[in-house]
Design an enzyme around this catalytic site. Sequence first.
Site, PDB file in Angstrom:
ATOM      1  N   TRP A  44      18.064 -12.131 -27.150  1.00 40.23           N
ATOM      2  CA  TRP A  44      17.507 -12.682 -25.913  1.00 40.23           C
ATOM      3  C   TRP A  44      16.074 -12.217 -25.693  1.00 40.23           C
ATOM      4  O   TRP A  44      15.814 -11.428 -24.791  1.00 40.23           O
ATOM      5  CB  TRP A  44      18.367 -12.259 -24.711  1.00 40.23           C
ATOM      6  CG  TRP A  44      19.778 -12.718 -24.744  1.00 40.23           C
ATOM      7  CD1 TRP A  44      20.235 -13.976 -24.457  1.00 40.23           C
ATOM      8  CD2 TRP A  44      20.946 -11.939 -25.054  1.00 40.23           C
ATOM      9  NE1 TRP A  44      21.612 -14.018 -24.573  1.00 40.23           N
ATOM     10  CE2 TRP A  44      22.077 -12.793 -24.927  1.00 40.23           C
ATOM     11  CE3 TRP A  44      21.163 -10.604 -25.410  1.00 40.23           C
ATOM     12  CZ2 TRP A  44      23.385 -12.365 -25.161  1.00 40.23           C
ATOM     13  CZ3 TRP A  44      22.459 -10.170 -25.638  1.00 40.23           C
ATOM     14  CH2 TRP A  44      23.561 -11.046 -25.516  1.00 40.23           C
ATOM     15  N   HIS A  67      19.799 -15.504 -19.449  1.00 40.03           N
ATOM     16  CA  HIS A  67      21.130 -16.096 -19.323  1.00 40.03           C
ATOM     17  C   HIS A  67      21.586 -15.948 -17.869  1.00 40.03           C
ATOM     18  O   HIS A  67      20.892 -15.308 -17.065  1.00 40.03           O
ATOM     19  CB  HIS A  67      22.134 -15.450 -20.301  1.00 40.03           C
ATOM     20  CG  HIS A  67      22.124 -13.941 -20.325  1.00 40.03           C
ATOM     21  ND1 HIS A  67      22.912 -13.197 -21.166  1.00 40.03           N
ATOM     22  CD2 HIS A  67      21.431 -13.031 -19.588  1.00 40.03           C
ATOM     23  CE1 HIS A  67      22.694 -11.905 -20.962  1.00 40.03           C
ATOM     24  NE2 HIS A  67      21.811 -11.778 -20.019  1.00 40.03           N
ATOM     25  N   ARG A  85      13.890 -18.475 -22.576  1.00 39.92           N
ATOM     26  CA  ARG A  85      13.843 -17.621 -23.753  1.00 39.92           C
ATOM     27  C   ARG A  85      12.519 -17.794 -24.469  1.00 39.92           C
ATOM     28  O   ARG A  85      12.039 -18.916 -24.635  1.00 39.92           O
ATOM     29  CB  ARG A  85      14.991 -17.946 -24.697  1.00 39.92           C
ATOM     30  CG  ARG A  85      16.286 -17.502 -24.063  1.00 39.92           C
ATOM     31  CD  ARG A  85      17.456 -17.627 -24.959  1.00 39.92           C
ATOM     32  NE  ARG A  85      18.659 -17.368 -24.166  1.00 39.92           N
ATOM     33  CZ  ARG A  85      19.880 -17.406 -24.645  1.00 39.92           C
ATOM     34  NH1 ARG A  85      20.074 -17.687 -25.922  1.00 39.92           N
ATOM     35  NH2 ARG A  85      20.907 -17.147 -23.867  1.00 39.92           N
ATOM     36  N   GLN A 123      22.420 -22.980 -17.988  1.00 35.01           N
ATOM     37  CA  GLN A 123      23.724 -22.442 -18.368  1.00 35.01           C
ATOM     38  C   GLN A 123      24.684 -22.537 -17.190  1.00 35.01           C
ATOM     39  O   GLN A 123      24.279 -22.703 -16.050  1.00 35.01           O
ATOM     40  CB  GLN A 123      23.609 -20.954 -18.752  1.00 35.01           C
ATOM     41  CG  GLN A 123      22.915 -20.704 -20.080  1.00 35.01           C
ATOM     42  CD  GLN A 123      23.082 -19.263 -20.549  1.00 35.01           C
ATOM     43  OE1 GLN A 123      23.318 -18.350 -19.749  1.00 35.01           O
ATOM     44  NE2 GLN A 123      22.938 -19.047 -21.853  1.00 35.01           N
ATOM     45  N   VAL A 170      31.375  -7.963 -22.915  1.00 33.90           N
ATOM     46  CA  VAL A 170      32.801  -8.303 -22.973  1.00 33.90           C
ATOM     47  C   VAL A 170      33.480  -7.540 -24.110  1.00 33.90           C
ATOM     48  O   VAL A 170      32.844  -7.174 -25.091  1.00 33.90           O
ATOM     49  CB  VAL A 170      33.032  -9.822 -23.162  1.00 33.90           C
ATOM     50  CG1 VAL A 170      32.816 -10.573 -21.857  1.00 33.90           C
ATOM     51  CG2 VAL A 170      32.146 -10.381 -24.260  1.00 33.90           C
ATOM     52  N   ALA A 181      35.012 -13.533 -18.627  1.00 32.13           N
ATOM     53  CA  ALA A 181      33.714 -14.153 -18.365  1.00 32.13           C
ATOM     54  C   ALA A 181      33.440 -15.139 -19.486  1.00 32.13           C
ATOM     55  O   ALA A 181      34.011 -15.037 -20.577  1.00 32.13           O
ATOM     56  CB  ALA A 181      32.614 -13.102 -18.309  1.00 32.13           C
TER      57      ALA A 181
HETATM   58  N1  DAH Z   1      25.197 -14.795 -21.908  1.00 32.16           N
HETATM   59  C1  DAH Z   1      25.544 -15.252 -23.240  1.00 32.16           C
HETATM   60  C2  DAH Z   1      24.361 -15.975 -23.847  1.00 32.16           C
HETATM   61  O1  DAH Z   1      23.522 -16.454 -23.146  1.00 32.16           O
HETATM   62  C3  DAH Z   1      26.733 -16.183 -23.198  1.00 32.16           C
HETATM   63  C4  DAH Z   1      27.997 -15.469 -22.831  1.00 32.16           C
HETATM   64  C5  DAH Z   1      28.803 -14.980 -23.809  1.00 32.16           C
HETATM   65  C6  DAH Z   1      28.339 -15.322 -21.502  1.00 32.16           C
HETATM   66  C7  DAH Z   1      29.972 -14.310 -23.504  1.00 32.16           C
HETATM   67  C8  DAH Z   1      29.526 -14.655 -21.178  1.00 32.16           C
HETATM   68  C9  DAH Z   1      30.339 -14.166 -22.181  1.00 32.16           C
HETATM   69  O2  DAH Z   1      29.916 -14.477 -19.904  1.00 32.16           O
HETATM   70  O3  DAH Z   1      31.480 -13.537 -21.860  1.00 32.16           O
HETATM   71  O4  DAH Z   1      24.271 -16.049 -25.034  1.00 32.16           O
END
Ligand code: DAH
Length: 352
Positions: free
Chosen positions: A161, A180, A206, A220, A263, A320
């Site tokens: 990121w 994100h 990004r 998103q 996670v 999540a």
């Molecule tokens: N935030 C991650 C991204 O932008 C995507 C994501 C992955 C969100 C796993 C989540 C999760 O809540 O559990 O690549």
Amino acid sequence: MVATPSPQRVSELEREARAALAASADEAALERWRTATLGRSGTLTQLLRSLGTLDATARREVGAAANTLKNALEAALEARREQLRAAALAADVHAGTLDVTLPGRPRRRGALHPVTQTLREILAAFTRMGFDTVEGPEVELDEYNFERLRIPADHPARDMWDTFWLDEGEGAARLLLRTHTSPMQIRYMDAHQPPIRIAVPGRCYRYEATDATHEWMMQQVELLVVDEGVSMADLKGTLQEFARALFGPERRVMMRNSYFPFVEPGVELAVDCFVCDGPPRPDCSVCRGSGWIEIMGAGMVHPEMIARAGYDAQRYTGFAAGMGVERIAMLKYGVDDIRHFYANDLRFLRQF
Ligand code: DAH
């Protein structure tokens, strides 16, 4: 030789002018009439100019009458012009040179942007399952975008990121454009108690080169569920329901293990290819013959984050997920390049 201005002269002039106007039958004649009457050396203009030769009382009387006449003649000219126009139109219609039965030109109706349409569909699916929709800031602190999601400054996961920094500061207080929607997990848990069931739509940024699947701005939808007894089965069931709402009632979902610092365990969620819709075709451009299409990242909320939010991590668990709206829109509509969405080309946008 101009006649001495008098009330009689004003009414005489009016009579003449009106008669001449009624006799003017086309635009050229109207213009000649205007010059002769109201133009710089027109009859009425000259009369107005010669008022100075009168004594004060006569000047006031004749002046008022002449000015009233001027306004009246200007209005009469417009009325006559309108009358001639209507007559010409009626003549055209009568002669058949104007086809009034020709259908009108339809006005093109606007529509919502394809990404907005998709976003609304996504949120509607989660709303039906009892999720609240909440939004968070696009300008975010390092603390929420990274630190508290267990991505410390030197963590290699930061490479996933790269972002736009908004100041020169250091550490958790530094401002950035969020990469994100995950920071809203932290903000929401800080401010609320379980049970939590939210969907968080929003723009993310990004710092990266653009290509067919990457844009520097995208949208998103983040999901967060925290309650007693939430398990991977809830995660899978919820996301399967979602996949069916968006891609059809026959869809199945598959989870593959993956890694996201916030996670544990982390997964990638894939839906079976709705283009092949059966045995995968080796030449399918959407699933590339694998039969599966990845649609989001997800996982069980890391227990450290549950505890850090002040909840009892023995009692509460959560899941999540995060998905890219453009990616889902591309899949739904068969769009092959994400850059089409924000190029503002109406030839593209009008197709939705
Ligand atoms: N935030 C991650 C991204 O932008 C995507 C994501 C992955 C969100 C796993 C989540 C999760 O809540 O559990 O690549």
